[in-house]
Design a protein around this motif. Structure first.
Motif, PDB file in Angstrom:
ATOM      1  N   ASP A 115       4.370  10.916  -5.549  1.00 43.15           N
ATOM      2  CA  ASP A 115       5.616  11.666  -5.602  1.00 43.15           C
ATOM      3  C   ASP A 115       5.900  11.930  -7.216  1.00 43.15           C
ATOM      4  O   ASP A 115       5.772  11.171  -7.935  1.00 43.15           O
ATOM      5  N   PRO A 116       6.078  13.235  -7.419  1.00 37.84           N
ATOM      6  CA  PRO A 116       6.227  13.636  -8.449  1.00 37.84           C
ATOM      7  C   PRO A 116       7.539  13.168  -9.463  1.00 37.84           C
ATOM      8  O   PRO A 116       7.430  12.938 -10.636  1.00 37.84           O
ATOM      9  N   VAL A 117       8.598  12.812  -8.555  1.00 36.43           N
ATOM     10  CA  VAL A 117       9.764  12.020  -8.940  1.00 36.43           C
ATOM     11  C   VAL A 117       9.547  10.695  -9.580  1.00 36.43           C
ATOM     12  O   VAL A 117      10.194  10.316 -10.552  1.00 36.43           O
ATOM     13  N   LEU A 118       8.267  10.199  -8.925  1.00 34.38           N
ATOM     14  CA  LEU A 118       8.218   8.586  -9.522  1.00 34.38           C
ATOM     15  C   LEU A 118       7.058   8.490 -10.689  1.00 34.38           C
ATOM     16  O   LEU A 118       6.484   7.466 -10.637  1.00 34.38           O
ATOM     17  N   GLN A 119       6.998   9.886 -11.331  1.00 36.28           N
ATOM     18  CA  GLN A 119       5.924   9.479 -12.435  1.00 36.28           C
ATOM     19  C   GLN A 119       6.581   8.982 -13.475  1.00 36.28           C
ATOM     20  O   GLN A 119       6.517  10.002 -14.617  1.00 36.28           O
ATOM     21  N   THR A 120       7.040   7.826 -13.671  1.00 35.74           N
ATOM     22  CA  THR A 120       7.595   7.486 -14.933  1.00 35.74           C
ATOM     23  C   THR A 120       6.908   6.140 -14.904  1.00 35.74           C
ATOM     24  O   THR A 120       6.301   5.458 -14.200  1.00 35.74           O
ATOM     25  N   PRO A 121       7.096   5.510 -16.296  1.00 32.40           N
ATOM     26  CA  PRO A 121       6.412   3.974 -16.678  1.00 32.40           C
ATOM     27  C   PRO A 121       6.760   3.207 -15.751  1.00 32.40           C
ATOM     28  O   PRO A 121       6.108   2.332 -15.093  1.00 32.40           O
ATOM     29  N   MET A 122       8.230   3.091 -15.362  1.00 33.49           N
ATOM     30  CA  MET A 122       8.564   2.052 -14.202  1.00 33.49           C
ATOM     31  C   MET A 122       7.879   2.003 -13.208  1.00 33.49           C
ATOM     32  O   MET A 122       7.583   0.833 -12.537  1.00 33.49           O
ATOM     33  N   TYR A 123       7.875   3.170 -12.634  1.00 33.95           N
ATOM     34  CA  TYR A 123       6.917   3.205 -11.118  1.00 33.95           C
ATOM     35  C   TYR A 123       5.338   3.066 -11.371  1.00 33.95           C
ATOM     36  O   TYR A 123       4.685   2.753 -10.479  1.00 33.95           O
ATOM     37  N   PHE A 124       4.822   3.451 -12.460  1.00 32.26           N
ATOM     38  CA  PHE A 124       3.505   3.210 -12.827  1.00 32.26           C
ATOM     39  C   PHE A 124       3.452   1.727 -12.831  1.00 32.26           C
ATOM     40  O   PHE A 124       2.351   1.245 -12.360  1.00 32.26           O
ATOM     41  N   PHE A 125       4.011   0.862 -13.401  1.00 27.38           N
ATOM     42  CA  PHE A 125       4.137  -0.699 -13.347  1.00 27.38           C
ATOM     43  C   PHE A 125       4.086  -1.096 -11.958  1.00 27.38           C
ATOM     44  O   PHE A 125       3.579  -2.030 -11.577  1.00 27.38           O
ATOM     45  N   LEU A 126       5.100  -0.455 -11.441  1.00 26.34           N
ATOM     46  CA  LEU A 126       5.274  -0.939  -9.881  1.00 26.34           C
ATOM     47  C   LEU A 126       4.334  -0.837  -9.192  1.00 26.34           C
ATOM     48  O   LEU A 126       3.855  -1.628  -8.279  1.00 26.34           O
ATOM     49  N   GLY A 127       3.495   0.482  -9.168  1.00 21.88           N
ATOM     50  CA  GLY A 127       2.513   0.534  -8.452  1.00 21.88           C
ATOM     51  C   GLY A 127       1.113  -0.264  -8.709  1.00 21.88           C
ATOM     52  O   GLY A 127       0.497  -0.720  -7.880  1.00 21.88           O
ATOM     53  N   ASN A 128       0.917  -0.611 -10.175  1.00 20.71           N
ATOM     54  CA  ASN A 128      -0.156  -1.764 -10.393  1.00 20.71           C
ATOM     55  C   ASN A 128       0.283  -2.938  -9.943  1.00 20.71           C
ATOM     56  O   ASN A 128      -0.448  -3.737  -9.546  1.00 20.71           O
TER      57      ASN A 128
ATOM     58  N   GLY B  28       0.878  -1.296   0.069  1.00 24.16           N
ATOM     59  CA  GLY B  28       0.053   0.225  -0.079  1.00 24.16           C
ATOM     60  C   GLY B  28       0.739   1.132  -0.071  1.00 24.16           C
ATOM     61  O   GLY B  28       0.620   2.181  -0.668  1.00 24.16           O
ATOM     62  N   LEU B  29       2.116   1.361   0.759  1.00 21.12           N
ATOM     63  CA  LEU B  29       2.882   2.173   0.724  1.00 21.12           C
ATOM     64  C   LEU B  29       3.687   2.466  -0.702  1.00 21.12           C
ATOM     65  O   LEU B  29       3.766   3.637  -1.255  1.00 21.12           O
ATOM     66  N   LEU B  30       3.952   1.711  -1.346  1.00 21.39           N
ATOM     67  CA  LEU B  30       4.578   1.591  -2.449  1.00 21.39           C
ATOM     68  C   LEU B  30       3.501   2.252  -3.531  1.00 21.39           C
ATOM     69  O   LEU B  30       3.852   2.972  -4.623  1.00 21.39           O
ATOM     70  N   ILE B  31       2.002   1.706  -3.401  1.00 20.59           N
ATOM     71  CA  ILE B  31       1.127   2.482  -4.250  1.00 20.59           C
ATOM     72  C   ILE B  31       0.924   3.813  -3.979  1.00 20.59           C
ATOM     73  O   ILE B  31       0.916   4.716  -4.967  1.00 20.59           O
ATOM     74  N   PHE B  32       0.825   4.332  -2.782  1.00 22.55           N
ATOM     75  CA  PHE B  32       0.828   5.560  -2.408  1.00 22.55           C
ATOM     76  C   PHE B  32       1.893   6.398  -2.822  1.00 22.55           C
ATOM     77  O   PHE B  32       1.717   7.504  -3.535  1.00 22.55           O
ATOM     78  N   ILE B  33       3.172   6.129  -2.615  1.00 21.81           N
ATOM     79  CA  ILE B  33       4.228   7.054  -3.152  1.00 21.81           C
ATOM     80  C   ILE B  33       4.535   7.124  -4.737  1.00 21.81           C
ATOM     81  O   ILE B  33       4.785   7.975  -5.096  1.00 21.81           O
ATOM     82  N   THR B  34       4.050   5.709  -5.488  1.00 22.94           N
ATOM     83  CA  THR B  34       4.216   6.023  -6.813  1.00 22.94           C
ATOM     84  C   THR B  34       3.267   6.971  -7.630  1.00 22.94           C
ATOM     85  O   THR B  34       3.026   7.448  -8.556  1.00 22.94           O
ATOM     86  N   LYS B  35       2.069   7.002  -6.792  1.00 18.12           N
ATOM     87  CA  LYS B  35       0.826   8.005  -7.187  1.00 18.12           C
ATOM     88  C   LYS B  35       1.066   9.464  -6.611  1.00 18.12           C
ATOM     89  O   LYS B  35       0.615  10.291  -7.559  1.00 18.12           O
TER      90      LYS B  35
END
Length: 311
Positions: free
Chosen positions: A52-65, A43-50
């Motif tokens: 944090d502006p730094v994590l708005q990349t495809p890699m972290y989009f996939f990680l959140g999903n 849940g924490l990973l989902i929150f920060i990937t949604k």
């Protein structure tokens, strides 16, 4: 399958850890902590990937999903396992067993496909960096995620129907921690060879083919990394891929052994351990693997600490 091939069993008994009566309380506490850690960590990973502006990349989009998928995947089995550990009644209705198995297969297929998508993302980022923004645009990323979640739905629904259309007329004790094809096929009163072959073919399709695609992607990735001139560039490239490789190894190692290894060579205990591994251990370690080996994730989590102190 014929319409008169109807089940006489109205419910199943999930034996789970009934052979360890003195450890029921300990196991309940252990798996409760594990489930809570899975919910909090992913849940924490989902929150920060949604957020944090730094994590708005495809890699972290996939990680959140992927983290959301891990929560859903674990929630199919762990709450039921905890209920069985808490109560001596271990029965599960025929319909509930079918629903649990169906969601387990759908989410398992989605995990295989999403891991493949994540490998492709790393392949494009490292092997074709100049074209990365064009190839991995937001629309394409969303389409890949939707395809990963939905591709297995019709296939696995049909497969579940085939499994539960078998004739279950004899013993109804499933020597496993959740409803799954291998132990269910052993309880069938009729000839289940066709369904067993179908299960194997599906496992080959959703496990072997994605794994081969992942393997090919990383062969190309490693080849490209080794050609990089600077050691720092090599180290950074390897660090962005190593987390994904560890998760792939944990999930595919246990899952492929469970479904592709002949059932006659597996003991019930080994099958339970493998089941726990790919439905519980991998989701539990997912946040740790990605946070401990990723500086951006560590930095994003660190930003939450001052906020919590101010509140």
């Amino acid at each position: 399958m014929t319409q008169d091939n109807l089940t006489e069993v109205m419910e199943f008994i999930l034996l789970g850890f009934s052979d360890l009566p003195n450890l029921q309380g300990f196991l309940f506490g252990l798996f409760s902590v594990i489930y809570l850690s899975i919910l909090i960590g992913n849940g924490l990973l989902i929150f920060i990937t949604k957020t944090d502006p730094v994590l708005q990349t495809p890699m972290y989009f996939f990680l959140g999903n992927f983290s959301l998928l891990e929560i859903c995947y674990t929630s199919v089995t762990l709450p039921r396992m905890l209920a069985d550990l808490w109560s001596p009644k271990r029965s599960i209705s025929f319909l509930a067993c079918a629903v649990q198995a169906c969601f387990l297969y759908i989410l398992g297929a989605a995990e295989c496909l999403l891991l493949t998508v994540m490998a492709y993302d790393r392949y494009v980022a490292i092997c074709k960096p100049l074209f990365y923004p064009l190839i991995m645009n937001h629309k394409v990323c969303v389409q890949m995620v939707v395809a990963s979640w939905m591709t297995g739905v019709p296939v696995m629904v049909v497969e579940t129907y085939q499994i539960f259309s078998l004739n279950f007329c004899g013993p109804n004790e499933i020597n496993h921690i959740f409803c799954d094809a291998p132990p269910l096929l052993k309880l069938s009163c009729g000839d289940a060879s066709n369904v067993a072959v179908s299960v194997l073919l599906l496992a080959l399709s959703f496990v072997t083919i994605p794994f081969l695609l992942i393997f090919y992607s990383y062969v190309k990735i490693i080849t490209t990394i080794l050609k990089l001139p600077s050691s720092s560039g090599k180290s950074k490239a390897f660090s962005t891929c190593s987390s994904h490789l560890i998760v792939v190894g944990l999930f595919y190692g246990s899952g492929s052994t469970e479904y592709l290894w002949p059932n006659s060579r597996q003991s019930a205990g080994a099958s339970k351990v493998l089941g726990i591994f790919y439905t519980t251990v991998t989701p539990m370690f997912n946040p740790l693997i990605y946070s401990l080996r990723n500086k951006d994730v560590i930095a994003s989590m660190g930003k939450l600490l001052p906020k919590s102190h101010r509140s």
